[in-house]
Design an enzyme around this catalytic site. Structure first.
Site, PDB file in Angstrom:
ATOM      1  N   HIS A   4      -7.661   7.443  -4.431  1.00  0.00           N
ATOM      2  CA  HIS A   4      -8.329   6.228  -4.752  1.00  0.00           C
ATOM      3  C   HIS A   4      -9.665   5.618  -5.902  1.00  0.00           C
ATOM      4  CE1 HIS A   4      -6.541   5.639  -0.700  1.00  0.00           C
ATOM      5  NE2 HIS A   4      -6.351   4.641  -0.980  1.00  0.00           N
ATOM      6  N   TYR A  24      -2.874  20.321  -3.544  1.00  0.00           N
ATOM      7  CA  TYR A  24      -2.243  21.981  -3.608  1.00  0.00           C
ATOM      8  C   TYR A  24      -1.304  22.881  -4.449  1.00  0.00           C
ATOM      9  CZ  TYR A  24      -4.064  21.254   1.248  1.00  0.00           C
ATOM     10  OH  TYR A  24      -5.415  21.383   1.795  1.00  0.00           O
ATOM     11  N   HIS A  68       1.205  -1.446   0.137  1.00  0.00           N
ATOM     12  CA  HIS A  68      -0.062  -0.222  -0.287  1.00  0.00           C
ATOM     13  C   HIS A  68       0.867   1.639  -0.231  1.00  0.00           C
ATOM     14  CE1 HIS A  68      -2.265   2.656   2.511  1.00  0.00           C
ATOM     15  NE2 HIS A  68      -3.638   2.953   1.077  1.00  0.00           N
ATOM     16  N   CYS A  87      -5.009  28.397   4.574  1.00  0.00           N
ATOM     17  CA  CYS A  87      -5.086  27.849   3.701  1.00  0.00           C
ATOM     18  C   CYS A  87      -5.430  28.449   2.005  1.00  0.00           C
ATOM     19  CB  CYS A  87      -7.251  27.383   4.678  1.00  0.00           C
ATOM     20  SG  CYS A  87      -7.053  26.015   3.348  1.00  0.00           S
TER      21      CYS A  87
END
Lengths: 464, 464
Positions: free
Chosen positions: A67, A325, A43, A191
């Site tokens: 995913h 980002y 993974h 942010c």
């Protein structure tokens, strides 16, 4: 491992037993069940996958959106072992109560926060607290990508530093306090989605949470310098070898990001491993017991609950470094060339109005505006221009003095301006200029990026 | 000193005798004559005043515009000794031929340069040479504030470094070559007035030379690091004392400017004392035998013909530091608060179109645009957006690779884009984005400053 038998029916109770305490690991998605025991070592996201075993992958895949593509589904199908027994399904799915809540141990929060999503928690600082130079811990904006890890009293938490040759050094938070000099800086975190709602309103729909002006806050952070840690681990910090290009950070909840080595080692860069915020231990929402603070950079690099720092020739491979980002051109649709865009590090100059108040005076009624201005890279704000009439005329706001700590201007500036009521005509505009004389673009559409990152067009607010 | 006798009449031949080779120094302004012998030690600009003695101050005051205020005239009047004899006047003034030409020893120049003023020489790089990544020496834009000093073969030129305690070290250019490691960087220099004509056209009249897109050029510079010189002189360059705040540069023609000590000592700042440009000794117009190169900063800090570096707690007191190279708000008139604005150091992100060519193809006619993009502080250009239709749609230009040398992106990027003829509608626009995701403002009027410095609104060009 059980062989794939499409007709096999499995009870939820049996699936729950194949959890992280068992020797074999099952998950389900919809009504399909998979035994992923053999897949776990492969993974890419590491051990965090164990949180999902014994239950549904769906709440996690909603968070780890990387995913959601065919190649991942194809991998999963290789481990198919059967379907959930219809007796345990409601409308063809496992009932919600059966799905483990990854956020069940999240902390309680101040009711004043403006919540955008409760799980994971994303919430803006309330307007009244945007007016204070130091944002109180309880109303500092919250940007969680995942659940808040429960690290108890923090005594068992460890920070591992892995060098290029694979050698590791490990510290407890107590070690960091005891063995290194403490430094305090005042740094604003913003942010990348702050003001995204303005780009949506001023241009077109953008992906992501629709933050207003409250996805930004400022605090005093105390901790140890990353530079000092790297020097102690043996890195020649003034002249790192050419193959050392990035410092990678991993958080206990599985988040990851990185910064260039030049920032990590800069004497005046002030990158901290912080254990205190505003003079007290970090709260859980802000990274207890340890977080990174990368002043002047987008907050997404200031990894919370940090437990691993890795030196590398490559950026972090996390989706938050390689995908989320970044900014794209106004010509790029929702399948951009992800690799061609650079990861956001330093942020551009920004400003916003946080309050518009009518003041009734003895001589003339007035309107008082307040707000913040901030620029990346430690570049000081040198001017804030405000128009009381939608751009016909401009006046300069008073920039309030502050006593921010640090080698550069890592903290926002607050500003204030008063207009006589008769000067005011419909729409106020604000824009700031930093010490490199960079300024904000006038509008939104020409700077549109479908992720709505780094919205910095002039803030426009209606006059009262 | 002669007493003030208002009725005294002086012949020009007598005034000429009171030159720098005499023991007493006279100057005139209009028809009034002054003996400034006693004033010379107090002159804030230092010895450069000796260039004017024996003649008129006017050609110098036209250059050193800081003199054009009442308090300077009042000082001069204290030294009044009489008037020029009317027999030597034409229309009440000394004839032009009698006034020494400060520019008489300026070098010959390439006829391709676009001359804005011949004396002092200010000239743009011709369009065809803006398309080459390295600008040839002969057509590198020229921005001279004063005359070009004639320093012969440079053998007698000395660089003096003065530390905070007054101690001095002195080097010849040969010393610098012999005693220190040579470094080569590729750095773009841009005049703060580059594209000023666009602000005038897009907003209102601005003070200063009306540069188009050619007040910028790029070269390879070779020399010694200022950091190395300061270290050799005893400065602890990694952690300078708090009182050392600026490095001041003085040029042989009297120009002066300064940069913050952080830039001067930055390991990755690449500040050079350059003796070569594009692999050959500097030409006279570009600072022979020695100039400063401050990459990423406005070119006004890259002092030519440098002969003195002084460490100081204060910025240079020159008009070029305290006045000319600043920006003001759109609300500020021609008497701004000079001290409130910060001196320009790093420059903001910039781009311009340098050519628009029609290309007749086999399938479809096209229009090809080329240009440059640049940002201060070593911030790399990551995107150039071009609109073929006055902003309705945008496409991304190809950014051409280059092999610039240096720790950061100190050199411009060239870009190129082709549009099918049918896509083109009237006006092209261009804007760039740097790695801090700063971008250019859309327009000019909201960013107007009366000096027209750092014009960076989108470049707009008509379609063919």
């Amino acid at each position: 491992m059980d062989a794939a038998t499409p007709d096999r029916r499995l009870r939820l109770s049996e699936i729950h037993e194949h959890n992280r305490d068992s020797g074999s690991y099952w998950v389900y998605r919809g009504d399909r069940v998979y035994d992923i025991t053999d897949w776990i070592p492969s993974h890419p996201g590491g051990d965090v996958i164990l949180r999902a075993v014994g239950g549904s992958v769906e709440p996690y895949w909603n968070i780890f959106s990387i995913h959601q593509k065919q190649e991942v589904l194809d991998i999963l199908e290789q481990y198919f072992i059967g379907k959930i027994d219809p007796r345990d399904l409601v409308d063809g799915r496992a009932p919600a109560g059966q799905i483990d809540d990854p956020f069940k141990s999240d902390p309680e929060r101040d009711v004043g926060l403006k919540v955008l999503t409760p799980r994971p928690c994303n919430a803006e600082t309330p307007t009244r607290d945007l007016a204070s130079f130091i944002t109180p811990d309880r109303t500092f904006y919250v940007r969680n990508h995942l659940w808040v890890p429960d690290l108890g009293k923090g005594e068992k938490h460890r920070l591992t530093i892995e060098m290029m040759d694979g050698s590791e050094v490990e510290y407890s938070v107590a070690d960091l306090r005891d063995k290194f000099t403490a430094h305090t800086i005042t740094a604003t975190l913003q942010c990348s989605g702050n003001r995204r709602a303005h780009m949506t309103a001023g241009a077109r729909q953008t992906n992501g949470l629709q933050w207003g002006v409250g996805g930004i806050s400022n605090a005093e952070w105390t901790g140890v310098l990353l530079r000092d840690l790297l020097a102690a681990a043996g890195l020649p910090v003034d002249d790192p070898p050419d193959d050392v290009k990035h410092a990678l950070f991993a958080g206990a909840e599985a988040y990851g990001a990185s910064i260039p080595i030049e920032k990590a080692t800069d004497r005046r860069g002030d990158v901290l491993l912080a254990y205190e915020m505003n003079g007290k231990p970090l709260s859980r929402d802000h990274g207890f017991p340890l977080r990174v603070i990368v002043p002047g950079h987008v907050a997404a690099r200031s990894v919370k609950w940090v437990n691993k720092i890795t030196l590398s020739g490559e950026e972090s491979t996390s989706q938050w470094q390689r995908r989320d980002y970044k900014c794209f051109g106004p010509n790029e649709g929702k399948s951009p060339d992800w690799d061609a865009a650079v990861s956001i590090q330093e942020v551009p100059v920004q400003s916003a109005v946080t309050s518009v108040d009518e003041v009734y005076g003895l001589e003339e009624d007035a309107v008082v505006l307040q707000g913040y201005a901030f620029s990346g890279g430690g570049r000081r704000i040198v001017r804030v221009d405000v128009s009381p009439d939608n751009g016909k005329t401009w006046q300069q706001a008073q920039i309030l003095e502050n006593d921010a700590k640090g080698h550069k201007a890592w903290a926002w500036s607050h500003w204030r301006i008063a207009f006589a009521k008769h000067e005011v005509d419909k729409v106020f505009l604000v824009k700031a200029v930093d010490e490199s004389y960079n300024t904000q673009p006038d509008s939104f559409e020409p700077h549109y990026n479908f992720k709505g990152n780094l919205t910095s067009g002039w803030h426009r607010v209606s006059a009262p």
